[in-house]
Design a protein around this motif. Structure first.
Motif, PDB file in Angstrom:
ATOM      1  N   LYS A  33       0.772  -1.405   0.107  1.00  0.00           N
ATOM      2  CA  LYS A  33      -0.076  -0.118   0.064  1.00  0.00           C
ATOM      3  C   LYS A  33       0.967   1.280  -0.076  1.00  0.00           C
ATOM      4  CE  LYS A  33      -3.943  -2.248   2.082  1.00  0.00           C
ATOM      5  NZ  LYS A  33      -4.455  -2.462   3.321  1.00  0.00           N
ATOM      6  N   LYS A  34       2.004   1.210   0.719  1.00  0.00           N
ATOM      7  CA  LYS A  34       2.949   2.512   0.835  1.00  0.00           C
ATOM      8  C   LYS A  34       3.451   2.529  -0.582  1.00  0.00           C
ATOM      9  CE  LYS A  34       4.580   2.919   5.500  1.00  0.00           C
ATOM     10  NZ  LYS A  34       5.874   2.557   6.281  1.00  0.00           N
ATOM     11  N   LEU A  35       3.826   1.344  -1.130  1.00  0.00           N
ATOM     12  CA  LEU A  35       4.413   1.522  -2.639  1.00  0.00           C
ATOM     13  C   LEU A  35       3.376   2.320  -3.654  1.00  0.00           C
ATOM     14  CD1 LEU A  35       6.649  -1.624  -2.878  1.00  0.00           C
ATOM     15  CD2 LEU A  35       7.493   0.922  -2.890  1.00  0.00           C
ATOM     16  N   GLN A  36       2.385   1.705  -3.453  1.00  0.00           N
ATOM     17  CA  GLN A  36       1.155   2.186  -4.161  1.00  0.00           C
ATOM     18  C   GLN A  36       0.861   3.621  -4.143  1.00  0.00           C
ATOM     19  OE1 GLN A  36      -1.893  -0.502  -3.652  1.00  0.00           O
ATOM     20  NE2 GLN A  36      -1.368  -2.101  -4.940  1.00  0.00           N
ATOM     21  N   ALA A  37       0.886   3.985  -2.775  1.00  0.00           N
ATOM     22  CA  ALA A  37       0.671   5.456  -2.644  1.00  0.00           C
ATOM     23  C   ALA A  37       1.726   6.325  -3.289  1.00  0.00           C
ATOM     24  CB  ALA A  37       0.711   5.652  -0.988  1.00  0.00           C
ATOM     25  N   ARG A  38       2.961   5.687  -3.177  1.00  0.00           N
ATOM     26  CA  ARG A  38       4.157   6.768  -3.735  1.00  0.00           C
ATOM     27  C   ARG A  38       4.146   6.606  -5.275  1.00  0.00           C
ATOM     28  NH1 ARG A  38       8.500   4.068   0.128  1.00  0.00           N
ATOM     29  NH2 ARG A  38       7.675   4.731   2.298  1.00  0.00           N
ATOM     30  N   ASN A  39       3.377   5.684  -5.961  1.00  0.00           N
ATOM     31  CA  ASN A  39       3.267   5.197  -7.224  1.00  0.00           C
ATOM     32  C   ASN A  39       4.691   4.600  -7.691  1.00  0.00           C
ATOM     33  OD1 ASN A  39       1.779   5.057  -9.634  1.00  0.00           O
ATOM     34  ND2 ASN A  39       1.993   7.247 -10.182  1.00  0.00           N
ATOM     35  N   GLU A  40       5.161   3.757  -6.759  1.00  0.00           N
ATOM     36  CA  GLU A  40       6.634   3.161  -7.060  1.00  0.00           C
ATOM     37  C   GLU A  40       6.182   1.807  -7.423  1.00  0.00           C
ATOM     38  OE1 GLU A  40       9.297   3.439  -3.962  1.00  0.00           O
ATOM     39  OE2 GLU A  40       8.965   5.609  -3.548  1.00  0.00           O
ATOM     40  N   PRO A  41       6.839   1.157  -8.364  1.00  0.00           N
ATOM     41  CA  PRO A  41       6.402  -0.159  -8.590  1.00  0.00           C
ATOM     42  C   PRO A  41       7.333  -1.151  -7.661  1.00  0.00           C
ATOM     43  CG  PRO A  41       8.407   0.432 -10.108  1.00  0.00           C
ATOM     44  CD  PRO A  41       7.999   1.601  -9.352  1.00  0.00           C
ATOM     45  N   ARG A  42       6.848  -2.367  -7.456  1.00  0.00           N
ATOM     46  CA  ARG A  42       7.556  -3.663  -6.839  1.00  0.00           C
ATOM     47  C   ARG A  42       8.580  -4.223  -7.525  1.00  0.00           C
ATOM     48  NH1 ARG A  42       3.196  -7.546  -4.189  1.00  0.00           N
ATOM     49  NH2 ARG A  42       4.782  -8.519  -3.987  1.00  0.00           N
ATOM     50  N   LYS A  43       9.748  -4.465  -6.772  1.00  0.00           N
ATOM     51  CA  LYS A  43      10.768  -5.079  -7.505  1.00  0.00           C
ATOM     52  C   LYS A  43      10.561  -6.735  -7.813  1.00  0.00           C
ATOM     53  CE  LYS A  43      14.840  -2.525  -5.435  1.00  0.00           C
ATOM     54  NZ  LYS A  43      15.720  -2.235  -6.605  1.00  0.00           N
ATOM     55  N   GLY A  44      11.138  -7.051  -9.133  1.00  0.00           N
ATOM     56  CA  GLY A  44      10.902  -8.477  -9.209  1.00  0.00           C
ATOM     57  C   GLY A  44      11.648  -9.289  -8.681  1.00  0.00           C
ATOM     58  N   ARG A  45      11.518 -10.557  -8.787  1.00  0.00           N
ATOM     59  CA  ARG A  45      12.463 -11.710  -8.290  1.00  0.00           C
ATOM     60  C   ARG A  45      13.562 -12.221  -8.998  1.00  0.00           C
ATOM     61  NH1 ARG A  45       8.626 -15.990  -5.343  1.00  0.00           N
ATOM     62  NH2 ARG A  45      10.472 -16.722  -4.849  1.00  0.00           N
ATOM     63  N   GLY A  46      13.521 -11.739 -10.210  1.00  0.00           N
ATOM     64  CA  GLY A  46      14.769 -12.013 -11.336  1.00  0.00           C
ATOM     65  C   GLY A  46      14.013 -13.108 -12.274  1.00  0.00           C
ATOM     66  N   PHE A  47      12.852 -13.513 -12.247  1.00  0.00           N
ATOM     67  CA  PHE A  47      12.290 -14.299 -13.434  1.00  0.00           C
ATOM     68  C   PHE A  47      10.870 -13.978 -13.596  1.00  0.00           C
ATOM     69  CE2 PHE A  47      11.326 -16.321  -9.272  1.00  0.00           C
ATOM     70  CZ  PHE A  47       9.977 -17.082  -9.382  1.00  0.00           C
ATOM     71  N   GLY A  48      10.438 -14.529 -14.612  1.00  0.00           N
ATOM     72  CA  GLY A  48       9.255 -14.491 -15.199  1.00  0.00           C
ATOM     73  C   GLY A  48       8.899 -15.520 -16.297  1.00  0.00           C
ATOM     74  N   PHE A  49       7.366 -15.217 -16.524  1.00  0.00           N
ATOM     75  CA  PHE A  49       6.974 -16.195 -17.615  1.00  0.00           C
ATOM     76  C   PHE A  49       6.441 -15.415 -18.752  1.00  0.00           C
ATOM     77  CE2 PHE A  49       6.975 -18.409 -13.501  1.00  0.00           C
ATOM     78  CZ  PHE A  49       7.565 -19.715 -13.838  1.00  0.00           C
ATOM     79  N   VAL A  50       6.592 -15.982 -20.051  1.00  0.00           N
ATOM     80  CA  VAL A  50       5.787 -15.549 -21.069  1.00  0.00           C
ATOM     81  C   VAL A  50       5.227 -16.540 -21.827  1.00  0.00           C
ATOM     82  CG1 VAL A  50       6.378 -14.104 -23.274  1.00  0.00           C
ATOM     83  CG2 VAL A  50       7.950 -13.929 -21.408  1.00  0.00           C
ATOM     84  N   SER A  51       3.906 -16.232 -22.200  1.00  0.00           N
ATOM     85  CA  SER A  51       2.964 -17.291 -22.699  1.00  0.00           C
ATOM     86  C   SER A  51       3.100 -16.612 -24.385  1.00  0.00           C
ATOM     87  CB  SER A  51       1.448 -17.043 -22.470  1.00  0.00           C
ATOM     88  OG  SER A  51       1.513 -17.604 -20.992  1.00  0.00           O
ATOM     89  N   LEU A  52       3.571 -17.970 -25.124  1.00  0.00           N
ATOM     90  CA  LEU A  52       3.504 -17.538 -26.560  1.00  0.00           C
ATOM     91  C   LEU A  52       2.647 -18.123 -27.437  1.00  0.00           C
ATOM     92  CD1 LEU A  52       7.415 -18.243 -26.611  1.00  0.00           C
ATOM     93  CD2 LEU A  52       6.303 -15.795 -26.373  1.00  0.00           C
ATOM     94  N   ALA A  53       2.590 -17.817 -28.644  1.00  0.00           N
ATOM     95  CA  ALA A  53       1.306 -18.122 -29.540  1.00  0.00           C
ATOM     96  C   ALA A  53       1.179 -19.627 -29.918  1.00  0.00           C
ATOM     97  CB  ALA A  53       1.199 -17.454 -30.813  1.00  0.00           C
ATOM     98  N   SER A  54       2.421 -20.269 -30.061  1.00  0.00           N
ATOM     99  CA  SER A  54       2.507 -21.895 -30.477  1.00  0.00           C
ATOM    100  C   SER A  54       3.734 -22.454 -30.084  1.00  0.00           C
ATOM    101  CB  SER A  54       2.611 -21.849 -31.801  1.00  0.00           C
ATOM    102  OG  SER A  54       3.717 -21.312 -32.667  1.00  0.00           O
ATOM    103  N   GLU A  55       3.553 -23.649 -30.171  1.00  0.00           N
ATOM    104  CA  GLU A  55       4.613 -24.532 -29.603  1.00  0.00           C
ATOM    105  C   GLU A  55       6.051 -24.158 -30.248  1.00  0.00           C
ATOM    106  OE1 GLU A  55       5.453 -29.191 -28.218  1.00  0.00           O
ATOM    107  OE2 GLU A  55       3.543 -28.461 -29.028  1.00  0.00           O
TER     108      GLU A  55
END
Length: 188
Positions: free
Chosen positions: A105-127
Motif C-alpha cells: 500500500k505504501k508503494l502504491q501510494a508513492r506510485n512506485e513499482p514493486r521489485k521483481g524476483r529476477g524471473f518471469g513467464f511469457v505465454s507465446l502463440a504456439s509450440e
C-alpha cells in the motif's frame, strides 16, 4: 581468596566478582513454571515443511510458455513482452518479491513499482514459437544480464489457458495465482 565477602578455594577466578559458569541446561525449571494462557494447553510446535522450490516434481512441460531467468529486478512486464515481441507473446508475468501488505500500500501510494524476483513467464502463440524463443533468446544479454530461457513446467491439473479468459482463477495484483490461494469454484 575472597569474592563478594565469600571465601572460594575450589574455582579460580580471573575477575573479582565472577559468576559461576553456565551449566548445560539453564532453562529447565522455567518451562514448566509458566502458567497456561487463558486455559489453553501449551503444545509443542511442529516444524513447518519447507516450501518446494523450483518446478513441480510431477509437472509437465508447457505447450506455449517459457520461463525467463536472471532478469533485471526492475524490468516491467511490458518490457518483458517487448523482448519477446517476435514470438507473438499473449501474456508476460514477472514474479514479484513477497512483501507485507502495508508495504504494498505504501508503494502504491508513492506510485512506485514493486521489485521483481529476477524471473518471469511469457505465454507465446504456439509450440513452434516457444522452441524458437528458447533457442534464440537463451543467453541473450538484457541490461547487462545474460538471461536464461527454458520451457516452463506446468503444475499438474493446470492447463495452458488464460485464467482471465476462463474467469475461474483468482488473480493477485500481479496477475499470478498464488500457491496458497484457496481454489475457487465456477458456481460462485
Amino acid at each position: 581468596r575472597q569474592t563478594n565477602g565469600e571465601t572460594t578455594a575450589d574455582a579460580p577466578t580471573n575477575v573479582p566478582g565472577q559468576v559461576l559458569p553456565l551449566t548445560d541446561t539453564t532453562n529447565e525449571g522455567t518451562a514448566t513454571e509458566q502458567p497456561a494462557e487463558a486455559g489453553a494447553e501449551a503444545k509443542p510446535r511442529t516444524p513447518r515443511q519447507p516450501r518446494q522450490r523450483g518446478p513441480p516434481e510431477d509437472g509437465i512441460p508447457s505447450k506455449n510458455k517459457v520461463m525467463v531467468a536472471n532478469l533485471p529486478y526492475d524490468l516491467s512486464e511490458e518490457k518483458l513482452k517487448e523482448l519477446f515481441a517476435a514470438y507473438q507473446p499473449s501474456a508476460a508475468k514477472i514474479a514479484l518479491r513477497p512483501i507485507p501488505r502495508f508495504m504494498v500500500k505504501k508503494l502504491q501510494a508513492r506510485n512506485e513499482p514493486r521489485k521483481g524476483r529476477g524471473f518471469g513467464f511469457v505465454s507465446l502463440a504456439s509450440e513452434e514459437l516457444q522452441q524458437q524463443a528458447v533457442n534464440e533468446m537463451n543467453g541473450k544479454e538484457v541490461d547487462g544480464r545474460e538471461i536464461a530461457v527454458k520451457v516452463a513446467i506446468d503444475s499438474p491439473g493446470k492447463e495452458d489457458i488464460d485464467p482471465e479468459a476462463a474467469g475461474t482463477a483468482p488473480l493477485t495484483e500481479n496477475g499470478v495465482v498464488q500457491a496458497n490461494d484457496p481454489p475457487t469454484s465456477a458456481a460462485a
